[in-house]
Design a protein around this motif. Structure first.
Motif, PDB file in Angstrom:
ATOM      1  N   GLY A 195      42.606  53.361 -37.066  1.00 42.34           N
ATOM      2  CA  GLY A 195      42.356  52.145 -37.825  1.00 42.34           C
ATOM      3  C   GLY A 195      41.924  50.995 -36.941  1.00 42.34           C
ATOM      4  N   ILE A 196      41.646  49.864 -37.585  1.00 44.24           N
ATOM      5  CA  ILE A 196      41.240  48.630 -36.903  1.00 44.24           C
ATOM      6  C   ILE A 196      42.084  47.494 -37.462  1.00 44.24           C
ATOM      7  CG2 ILE A 196      39.325  47.016 -36.492  1.00 44.24           C
ATOM      8  CD1 ILE A 196      37.399  49.356 -36.774  1.00 44.24           C
ATOM      9  N   ALA A 197      42.450  46.555 -36.594  1.00 48.62           N
ATOM     10  CA  ALA A 197      43.283  45.429 -37.014  1.00 48.62           C
ATOM     11  C   ALA A 197      42.757  44.130 -36.430  1.00 48.62           C
ATOM     12  CB  ALA A 197      44.732  45.646 -36.564  1.00 48.62           C
ATOM     13  N   GLN A 198      43.081  43.029 -37.083  1.00 45.80           N
ATOM     14  CA  GLN A 198      42.811  41.715 -36.525  1.00 45.80           C
ATOM     15  C   GLN A 198      43.691  41.499 -35.305  1.00 45.80           C
ATOM     16  OE1 GLN A 198      41.897  39.099 -40.489  1.00 45.80           O
ATOM     17  NE2 GLN A 198      44.019  39.668 -40.154  1.00 45.80           N
ATOM     18  N   GLY A 199      43.187  40.730 -34.329  1.00 50.62           N
ATOM     19  CA  GLY A 199      43.986  40.490 -33.140  1.00 50.62           C
ATOM     20  C   GLY A 199      43.735  39.122 -32.538  1.00 50.62           C
ATOM     21  N   ASN A 200      44.729  38.652 -31.806  1.00 53.92           N
ATOM     22  CA  ASN A 200      44.601  37.462 -30.959  1.00 53.92           C
ATOM     23  C   ASN A 200      44.897  37.928 -29.547  1.00 53.92           C
ATOM     24  OD1 ASN A 200      44.778  35.027 -29.561  1.00 53.92           O
ATOM     25  ND2 ASN A 200      45.763  33.959 -31.266  1.00 53.92           N
ATOM     26  N   GLU A 201      43.825  38.042 -28.734  1.00 56.25           N
ATOM     27  CA  GLU A 201      43.974  38.687 -27.428  1.00 56.25           C
ATOM     28  C   GLU A 201      44.656  37.792 -26.396  1.00 56.25           C
ATOM     29  OE1 GLU A 201      43.017  39.316 -23.605  1.00 56.25           O
ATOM     30  OE2 GLU A 201      41.016  39.005 -24.449  1.00 56.25           O
ATOM     31  N   PHE A 202      44.462  36.481 -26.423  1.00 56.22           N
ATOM     32  CA  PHE A 202      45.218  35.491 -25.661  1.00 56.22           C
ATOM     33  C   PHE A 202      45.065  35.670 -24.146  1.00 56.22           C
ATOM     34  CE2 PHE A 202      49.239  32.961 -24.936  1.00 56.22           C
ATOM     35  CZ  PHE A 202      48.773  31.823 -25.572  1.00 56.22           C
ATOM     36  N   SER A 203      44.564  34.640 -23.495  1.00 54.95           N
ATOM     37  CA  SER A 203      44.254  34.723 -22.069  1.00 54.95           C
ATOM     38  C   SER A 203      44.482  33.379 -21.380  1.00 54.95           C
ATOM     39  CB  SER A 203      42.786  35.139 -21.861  1.00 54.95           C
ATOM     40  OG  SER A 203      42.533  36.406 -22.414  1.00 54.95           O
ATOM     41  N   ASP A 204      44.413  33.393 -20.042  1.00 53.33           N
ATOM     42  CA  ASP A 204      44.529  32.191 -19.225  1.00 53.33           C
ATOM     43  C   ASP A 204      43.121  31.811 -18.755  1.00 53.33           C
ATOM     44  OD1 ASP A 204      45.002  30.218 -17.344  1.00 53.33           O
ATOM     45  OD2 ASP A 204      46.776  31.184 -16.522  1.00 53.33           O
ATOM     46  N   HIS A 205      42.424  31.009 -19.545  1.00 49.15           N
ATOM     47  CA  HIS A 205      41.037  30.684 -19.240  1.00 49.15           C
ATOM     48  C   HIS A 205      40.896  29.722 -18.067  1.00 49.15           C
ATOM     49  CE1 HIS A 205      40.791  31.852 -23.638  1.00 49.15           C
ATOM     50  NE2 HIS A 205      40.053  32.758 -23.023  1.00 49.15           N
ATOM     51  N   LYS A 206      41.870  28.859 -17.861  1.00 48.94           N
ATOM     52  CA  LYS A 206      41.801  27.967 -16.700  1.00 48.94           C
ATOM     53  C   LYS A 206      41.857  28.773 -15.401  1.00 48.94           C
ATOM     54  CE  LYS A 206      43.694  23.633 -18.514  1.00 48.94           C
ATOM     55  NZ  LYS A 206      44.767  22.620 -18.365  1.00 48.94           N
ATOM     56  N   PHE A 207      42.743  29.741 -15.351  1.00 49.06           N
ATOM     57  CA  PHE A 207      42.866  30.589 -14.159  1.00 49.06           C
ATOM     58  C   PHE A 207      41.582  31.385 -13.937  1.00 49.06           C
ATOM     59  CE2 PHE A 207      44.650  34.618 -12.216  1.00 49.06           C
ATOM     60  CZ  PHE A 207      44.889  34.064 -10.965  1.00 49.06           C
ATOM     61  N   GLU A 208      41.033  31.930 -15.012  1.00 51.10           N
ATOM     62  CA  GLU A 208      39.794  32.702 -14.892  1.00 51.10           C
ATOM     63  C   GLU A 208      38.634  31.824 -14.438  1.00 51.10           C
ATOM     64  OE1 GLU A 208      36.395  34.803 -17.590  1.00 51.10           O
ATOM     65  OE2 GLU A 208      38.314  34.355 -18.549  1.00 51.10           O
ATOM     66  N   LYS A 209      38.596  30.577 -14.932  1.00 53.11           N
ATOM     67  CA  LYS A 209      37.479  29.694 -14.605  1.00 53.11           C
ATOM     68  C   LYS A 209      37.383  29.405 -13.105  1.00 53.11           C
ATOM     69  CE  LYS A 209      35.346  25.309 -15.943  1.00 53.11           C
ATOM     70  NZ  LYS A 209      35.461  24.105 -16.792  1.00 53.11           N
ATOM     71  N   ARG A 210      38.532  29.457 -12.419  1.00 53.02           N
ATOM     72  CA  ARG A 210      38.511  29.204 -10.969  1.00 53.02           C
ATOM     73  C   ARG A 210      37.619  30.213 -10.242  1.00 53.02           C
ATOM     74  NH1 ARG A 210      42.500  25.999  -8.813  1.00 53.02           N
ATOM     75  NH2 ARG A 210      44.093  25.264 -10.268  1.00 53.02           N
ATOM     76  N   ASN A 211      37.684  31.465 -10.692  1.00 54.95           N
ATOM     77  CA  ASN A 211      36.888  32.513 -10.065  1.00 54.95           C
ATOM     78  C   ASN A 211      36.887  33.723 -10.996  1.00 54.95           C
ATOM     79  OD1 ASN A 211      36.367  35.001  -8.303  1.00 54.95           O
ATOM     80  ND2 ASN A 211      35.998  33.356  -6.837  1.00 54.95           N
ATOM     81  N   TYR A 212      35.731  34.327 -11.169  1.00 57.94           N
ATOM     82  CA  TYR A 212      35.611  35.469 -12.068  1.00 57.94           C
ATOM     83  C   TYR A 212      36.566  36.601 -11.697  1.00 57.94           C
ATOM     84  CZ  TYR A 212      33.459  39.344 -14.582  1.00 57.94           C
ATOM     85  OH  TYR A 212      33.253  40.426 -15.405  1.00 57.94           O
ATOM     86  N   LEU A 213      36.890  36.730 -10.412  1.00 57.83           N
ATOM     87  CA  LEU A 213      37.794  37.794  -9.987  1.00 57.83           C
ATOM     88  C   LEU A 213      39.214  37.583 -10.486  1.00 57.83           C
ATOM     89  CD1 LEU A 213      36.538  38.404  -6.338  1.00 57.83           C
ATOM     90  CD2 LEU A 213      35.969  39.670  -8.412  1.00 57.83           C
TER      91      LEU A 213
END
Length: 341
Positions: A195-213
Protein backbone atom coordinates in the motif's frame (compact mmCIF):
# COMPACT_ATOMS: atom_id res chain seq x y z
CA UNK A 1 -11.87 1.07 -5.62
CA UNK A 2 -8.84 1.33 -3.33
CA UNK A 3 -9.11 -0.16 0.16
CA UNK A 4 -8.30 2.06 3.14
CA UNK A 5 -7.05 0.47 6.36
CA UNK A 6 -6.12 1.89 9.77
CA UNK A 7 -4.51 0.42 12.87
CA UNK A 8 -5.90 1.37 16.27
CA UNK A 9 -5.27 0.61 19.94
CA UNK A 10 -7.02 1.24 23.25
CA UNK A 11 -3.80 0.78 25.20
CA UNK A 12 -4.32 -2.87 26.02
CA UNK A 13 -5.33 -4.35 22.67
CA UNK A 14 -5.03 -3.43 19.02
CA UNK A 15 -7.06 -3.89 15.87
CA UNK A 16 -6.97 -3.30 12.15
CA UNK A 17 -10.05 -1.71 10.63
CA UNK A 18 -11.53 -1.02 7.21
CA UNK A 19 -12.41 2.63 6.59
CA UNK A 20 -16.05 3.09 5.55
CA UNK A 21 -16.56 6.79 6.19
CA UNK A 22 -17.58 7.91 8.74
CA UNK A 23 -17.16 4.48 10.34
CA UNK A 24 -14.46 1.88 10.87
CA UNK A 25 -15.25 -1.81 10.55
CA UNK A 26 -12.85 -3.97 12.55
CA UNK A 27 -11.31 -7.03 10.97
CA UNK A 28 -11.55 -10.38 12.72
CA UNK A 29 -8.76 -12.94 12.95
CA UNK A 30 -5.89 -10.45 12.47
CA UNK A 31 -4.62 -7.62 14.66
CA UNK A 32 -2.11 -5.86 12.39
CA UNK A 33 -1.53 -4.93 8.76
CA UNK A 34 1.71 -6.91 9.01
CA UNK A 35 -0.17 -10.09 9.91
CA UNK A 36 -2.79 -9.51 7.22
CA UNK A 37 -0.19 -8.93 4.51
CA UNK A 38 1.84 -11.98 5.53
CA UNK A 39 -1.27 -14.16 5.37
CA UNK A 40 -2.12 -12.82 1.91
CA UNK A 41 1.38 -13.46 0.55
CA UNK A 42 1.43 -16.98 1.98
CA UNK A 43 -1.98 -17.81 0.53
CA UNK A 44 -1.53 -15.84 -2.75
CA UNK A 45 -4.65 -13.84 -1.92
CA UNK A 46 -5.62 -10.26 -2.74
CA UNK A 47 -5.10 -8.03 0.28
CA UNK A 48 -8.15 -5.91 -0.56
CA UNK A 49 -10.38 -8.95 -0.96
CA UNK A 50 -9.10 -10.50 2.25
CA UNK A 51 -9.60 -7.30 4.23
CA UNK A 52 -13.19 -6.95 3.06
CA UNK A 53 -13.94 -10.60 3.83
CA UNK A 54 -12.63 -10.20 7.40
CA UNK A 55 -14.39 -6.88 8.08
CA UNK A 56 -17.14 -8.47 10.17
CA UNK A 57 -16.17 -7.15 13.58
CA UNK A 58 -17.23 -4.18 15.68
CA UNK A 59 -18.15 -0.89 13.98
CA UNK A 60 -16.51 2.21 15.50
CA UNK A 61 -16.89 5.93 14.93
CA UNK A 62 -13.95 7.23 12.88
CA UNK A 63 -14.88 10.79 13.88
CA UNK A 64 -14.58 9.97 17.59
CA UNK A 65 -11.21 8.25 17.17
CA UNK A 66 -9.80 10.94 14.88
CA UNK A 67 -10.88 13.74 17.24
CA UNK A 68 -9.62 12.01 20.39
CA UNK A 69 -13.07 11.46 21.92
CA UNK A 70 -12.72 7.67 21.90
CA UNK A 71 -10.61 5.36 24.08
CA UNK A 72 -9.24 4.04 20.77
CA UNK A 73 -6.41 5.98 19.12
CA UNK A 74 -4.71 5.75 15.78
CA UNK A 75 -1.42 3.91 15.31
CA UNK A 76 0.90 4.26 12.31
CA UNK A 77 -0.76 2.28 9.50
CA UNK A 78 2.16 -0.17 9.43
CA UNK A 79 4.53 -1.61 12.04
CA UNK A 80 6.07 -4.92 13.05
CA UNK A 81 4.45 -5.49 16.45
CA UNK A 82 7.09 -5.99 19.12
CA UNK A 83 9.97 -5.91 16.63
CA UNK A 84 10.58 -2.34 15.38
CA UNK A 85 14.08 -3.28 14.21
CA UNK A 86 12.52 -5.37 11.41
CA UNK A 87 11.13 -2.21 9.80
CA UNK A 88 13.42 0.04 7.71
CA UNK A 89 12.47 3.66 6.93
CA UNK A 90 14.22 5.24 3.94
CA UNK A 91 13.46 7.48 1.00
CA UNK A 92 14.51 9.12 -2.23
CA UNK A 93 14.99 12.84 -2.87
CA UNK A 94 15.11 15.05 -5.97
CA UNK A 95 12.38 12.91 -7.50
CA UNK A 96 9.72 15.59 -8.01
CA UNK A 97 9.79 18.21 -10.72
CA UNK A 98 9.28 20.95 -8.12
CA UNK A 99 11.84 19.71 -5.60
CA UNK A 100 15.09 20.67 -7.29
CA UNK A 101 14.32 24.39 -7.44
CA UNK A 102 14.14 24.62 -3.64
CA UNK A 103 17.21 22.45 -3.12
CA UNK A 104 19.22 24.49 -5.63
CA UNK A 105 18.19 27.72 -3.91
CA UNK A 106 19.15 26.22 -0.54
CA UNK A 107 22.70 25.48 -1.62
CA UNK A 108 23.42 28.24 -4.14
CA UNK A 109 23.12 32.04 -4.07
CA UNK A 110 21.51 33.77 -7.04
CA UNK A 111 23.82 34.19 -10.03
CA UNK A 112 23.96 37.12 -12.41
CA UNK A 113 23.99 35.14 -15.61
CA UNK A 114 22.84 31.83 -17.03
CA UNK A 115 26.45 30.92 -17.75
CA UNK A 116 27.48 31.52 -14.14
CA UNK A 117 24.55 29.44 -12.91
CA UNK A 118 25.48 26.57 -15.22
CA UNK A 119 29.09 26.69 -14.04
CA UNK A 120 28.03 26.71 -10.39
CA UNK A 121 25.39 23.98 -10.50
CA UNK A 122 25.07 22.21 -7.18
CA UNK A 123 25.34 18.45 -6.91
CA UNK A 124 21.62 18.48 -6.13
CA UNK A 125 20.72 20.06 -9.45
CA UNK A 126 23.08 17.77 -11.34
CA UNK A 127 21.44 14.72 -9.77
CA UNK A 128 18.00 16.12 -10.55
CA UNK A 129 18.97 16.61 -14.19
CA UNK A 130 20.23 13.04 -14.35
CA UNK A 131 16.83 11.94 -13.11
CA UNK A 132 15.04 13.96 -15.80
CA UNK A 133 17.28 12.39 -18.44
CA UNK A 134 17.32 8.79 -17.20
CA UNK A 135 14.83 8.27 -14.39
CA UNK A 136 12.01 6.85 -16.49
CA UNK A 137 13.46 3.86 -18.36
CA UNK A 138 11.50 1.56 -20.64
CA UNK A 139 9.66 -1.29 -18.91
CA UNK A 140 12.15 -3.88 -17.70
CA UNK A 141 15.15 -1.58 -18.15
CA UNK A 142 17.21 0.03 -15.38
CA UNK A 143 17.33 3.82 -15.19
CA UNK A 144 19.61 6.22 -13.34
CA UNK A 145 19.81 5.81 -9.55
CA UNK A 146 18.04 8.50 -7.49
CA UNK A 147 19.32 10.18 -4.35
CA UNK A 148 18.72 7.75 -1.47
CA UNK A 149 18.69 8.25 2.31
CA UNK A 150 18.10 6.24 5.47
CA UNK A 151 15.90 7.52 8.32
CA UNK A 152 15.92 4.73 10.89
CA UNK A 153 14.03 1.64 11.97
CA UNK A 154 10.43 1.33 13.11
CA UNK A 155 11.14 3.27 16.30
CA UNK A 156 11.18 6.55 14.33
CA UNK A 157 7.59 6.17 13.09
CA UNK A 158 5.05 8.42 14.82
CA UNK A 159 1.31 7.94 14.71
CA UNK A 160 -1.07 10.64 13.53
CA UNK A 161 -1.39 13.38 16.21
CA UNK A 162 1.81 12.25 17.94
CA UNK A 163 4.50 14.96 18.20
CA UNK A 164 7.39 15.16 15.78
CA UNK A 165 10.41 15.96 17.92
CA UNK A 166 13.15 18.40 17.01
CA UNK A 167 16.07 16.67 18.79
CA UNK A 168 18.17 18.46 21.40
CA UNK A 169 21.19 18.36 19.07
CA UNK A 170 19.32 19.60 15.98
CA UNK A 171 19.49 22.98 14.32
CA UNK A 172 15.99 22.77 12.87
CA UNK A 173 12.98 20.62 12.15
CA UNK A 174 10.99 21.03 8.95
CA UNK A 175 8.05 19.19 7.43
CA UNK A 176 8.31 17.29 4.16
CA UNK A 177 4.87 16.33 2.86
CA UNK A 178 5.18 13.13 0.86
CA UNK A 179 3.61 9.85 -0.11
CA UNK A 180 5.36 6.70 1.07
CA UNK A 181 5.22 3.15 -0.16
CA UNK A 182 4.87 0.29 2.33
CA UNK A 183 6.50 -3.03 1.42
CA UNK A 184 6.76 -6.52 2.89
CA UNK A 185 9.44 -9.01 1.85
CA UNK A 186 8.21 -12.56 1.19
CA UNK A 187 10.05 -15.70 2.28
CA UNK A 188 11.67 -16.02 -1.14
CA UNK A 189 12.97 -12.43 -1.00
CA UNK A 190 10.31 -10.92 -3.30
CA UNK A 191 9.28 -7.38 -2.32
CA UNK A 192 5.51 -6.81 -2.25
CA UNK A 193 4.08 -3.30 -2.25
CA UNK A 194 1.13 -3.62 0.11
CA UNK A 195 0.00 0.00 0.00
CA UNK A 196 0.79 3.72 -0.01
CA UNK A 197 0.25 6.23 2.79
CA UNK A 198 0.53 9.94 3.40
CA UNK A 199 3.69 10.92 5.24
CA UNK A 200 5.58 13.75 6.90
CA UNK A 201 9.24 12.87 6.39
CA UNK A 202 10.64 15.67 8.64
CA UNK A 203 14.26 16.81 8.35
CA UNK A 204 16.88 19.27 9.63
CA UNK A 205 17.12 21.68 6.69
CA UNK A 206 19.38 24.17 8.45
CA UNK A 207 21.97 21.46 9.06
CA UNK A 208 21.70 20.24 5.47
CA UNK A 209 22.01 23.78 4.10
CA UNK A 210 25.48 24.11 5.64
CA UNK A 211 26.77 21.41 3.31
CA UNK A 212 25.12 18.84 1.06
CA UNK A 213 27.12 16.09 2.76
CA UNK A 214 25.05 16.77 5.90
CA UNK A 215 22.00 15.33 4.15
CA UNK A 216 22.48 11.88 5.71
CA UNK A 217 22.53 13.22 9.26
CA UNK A 218 19.66 15.63 8.61
CA UNK A 219 17.32 12.69 7.96
CA UNK A 220 17.94 10.70 11.16
CA UNK A 221 14.87 11.63 13.15
CA UNK A 222 11.19 10.95 13.69
CA UNK A 223 8.66 10.93 10.88
CA UNK A 224 4.95 10.22 10.63
CA UNK A 225 2.67 8.14 8.46
CA UNK A 226 -1.06 7.77 7.98
CA UNK A 227 -3.69 7.76 9.18
CA UNK A 228 -4.65 5.36 6.40
CA UNK A 229 -2.82 2.76 4.36
CA UNK A 230 -4.35 2.76 0.89
CA UNK A 231 -4.24 -0.60 -0.89
CA UNK A 232 -4.53 -0.48 -4.66
CA UNK A 233 -4.09 3.30 -4.97
CA UNK A 234 -3.39 4.86 -8.34
CA UNK A 235 0.00 6.63 -8.52
CA UNK A 236 -0.54 8.85 -11.53
CA UNK A 237 -1.35 12.53 -10.85
CA UNK A 238 -2.05 13.21 -7.18
CA UNK A 239 -2.82 16.65 -5.81
CA UNK A 240 -2.58 17.67 -2.18
CA UNK A 241 -1.98 20.40 0.33
CA UNK A 242 0.48 20.98 3.16
CA UNK A 243 -0.36 23.40 5.95
CA UNK A 244 1.41 24.78 9.01
CA UNK A 245 -0.72 26.18 11.84
CA UNK A 246 0.55 28.35 14.68
CA UNK A 247 -1.70 29.40 17.54
CA UNK A 248 -4.64 27.84 15.64
CA UNK A 249 -4.13 30.09 12.63
CA UNK A 250 -2.66 29.18 9.24
CA UNK A 251 0.97 30.30 9.13
CA UNK A 252 1.76 28.77 5.72
CA UNK A 253 -0.12 26.69 3.19
CA UNK A 254 0.73 25.37 -0.25
CA UNK A 255 -0.72 23.08 -2.89
CA UNK A 256 1.48 20.09 -3.63
CA UNK A 257 1.57 17.39 -6.28
CA UNK A 258 2.89 13.84 -6.34
CA UNK A 259 2.55 10.71 -8.43
CA UNK A 260 4.50 9.67 -11.49
CA UNK A 261 3.03 12.44 -13.62
CA UNK A 262 4.82 14.97 -11.41
CA UNK A 263 8.11 13.10 -10.97
CA UNK A 264 11.28 12.66 -12.98
CA UNK A 265 11.67 9.06 -11.78
CA UNK A 266 9.16 6.28 -12.41
CA UNK A 267 7.90 4.31 -9.44
CA UNK A 268 9.42 1.14 -10.89
CA UNK A 269 12.83 2.82 -11.09
CA UNK A 270 12.67 4.02 -7.47
CA UNK A 271 11.67 0.55 -6.32
CA UNK A 272 14.40 -1.19 -8.31
CA UNK A 273 17.15 0.99 -6.88
CA UNK A 274 15.94 0.41 -3.32
CA UNK A 275 15.42 -3.32 -3.56
CA UNK A 276 18.45 -4.14 -5.74
CA UNK A 277 20.42 -4.43 -2.50
CA UNK A 278 20.26 -7.95 -1.06
CA UNK A 279 20.15 -6.48 2.44
CA UNK A 280 16.83 -4.86 1.55
CA UNK A 281 15.25 -8.20 0.65
CA UNK A 282 15.36 -10.00 3.99
CA UNK A 283 12.30 -12.26 4.45
CA UNK A 284 9.72 -10.86 6.85
CA UNK A 285 11.12 -7.33 6.91
CA UNK A 286 9.01 -4.24 6.24
CA UNK A 287 10.11 -1.14 4.33
CA UNK A 288 8.59 2.33 4.43
CA UNK A 289 9.96 4.30 1.49
CA UNK A 290 9.28 8.03 1.13
CA UNK A 291 8.96 9.01 -2.53
CA UNK A 292 10.03 12.66 -2.23
CA UNK A 293 8.55 16.10 -1.58
CA UNK A 294 7.27 18.84 -3.88
CA UNK A 295 7.39 21.85 -1.52
CA UNK A 296 8.88 22.82 1.85
CA UNK A 297 7.92 25.67 4.16
CA UNK A 298 11.65 26.05 4.97
CA UNK A 299 12.22 27.10 1.37
CA UNK A 300 9.97 30.09 2.02
CA UNK A 301 11.62 31.16 5.25
CA UNK A 302 9.38 29.34 7.75
CA UNK A 303 11.05 28.00 10.91
CA UNK A 304 8.89 25.56 12.86
CA UNK A 305 8.72 25.82 16.63
CA UNK A 306 7.12 24.20 19.68
CA UNK A 307 3.36 23.90 19.35
CA UNK A 308 3.10 24.32 15.57
CA UNK A 309 0.85 21.83 13.79
CA UNK A 310 1.88 20.26 10.48
CA UNK A 311 -0.90 18.92 8.26
CA UNK A 312 -0.49 16.80 5.11
CA UNK A 313 -3.38 15.87 2.85
CA UNK A 314 -3.38 14.12 -0.54
CA UNK A 315 -6.56 13.59 -2.55
CA UNK A 316 -7.70 9.97 -2.42
CA UNK A 317 -5.54 9.05 0.58
CA UNK A 318 -8.01 9.58 3.39
CA UNK A 319 -8.10 11.97 6.29
CA UNK A 320 -5.31 14.46 6.84
CA UNK A 321 -2.12 13.50 8.65
CA UNK A 322 -1.63 15.94 11.54
CA UNK A 323 1.32 16.18 13.92
CA UNK A 324 2.27 18.84 16.46
CA UNK A 325 5.89 19.95 16.68
CA UNK A 326 7.83 19.43 19.91
CA UNK A 327 11.24 20.97 20.58
CA UNK A 328 13.55 19.13 22.93
CA UNK A 329 15.66 21.29 25.23
CA UNK A 330 18.89 22.21 23.46
CA UNK A 331 21.97 20.42 24.73
CA UNK A 332 25.66 20.56 23.88
CA UNK A 333 26.58 17.78 26.28
CA UNK A 334 28.49 14.99 24.56
CA UNK A 335 27.25 11.41 24.53
CA UNK A 336 29.80 9.43 26.53
CA UNK A 337 30.79 5.92 25.50
CA UNK A 338 31.93 3.46 28.17
CA UNK A 339 34.67 0.95 27.56
CA UNK A 340 34.41 -2.75 28.29
CA UNK A 341 38.17 -3.22 28.09
Amino acid sequence: MPTHLVQITDGSSRRIALVEEPHLRCLTGVSSVYELAQNCIDASESMSDKAHSLATGETLSYDDIYSGRSPWRLLPPIDVPGEPSRLLVAGTGLTHLGSARQRQAMHLADKKSEQEEEAALTDSMRMFRWGVEGGRPAEGAVGIAPEWFYKGDGSVLRAPFEPLEIPSHAEDGGEEAELAGVYLIAEDGTPFRIGIAQGNEFSDHKFEKRNYLNLAGSKLRACSLGPELVVGASFGDISGEVRIERDRETLWCKSIASGEHNMCHSLANLEHHHFKFAGHRQPGSVHVHFYGADALSFGEGIVLKEGDLAEVRFEGFGRALKNPIREEVKSSQAVRVRSLA
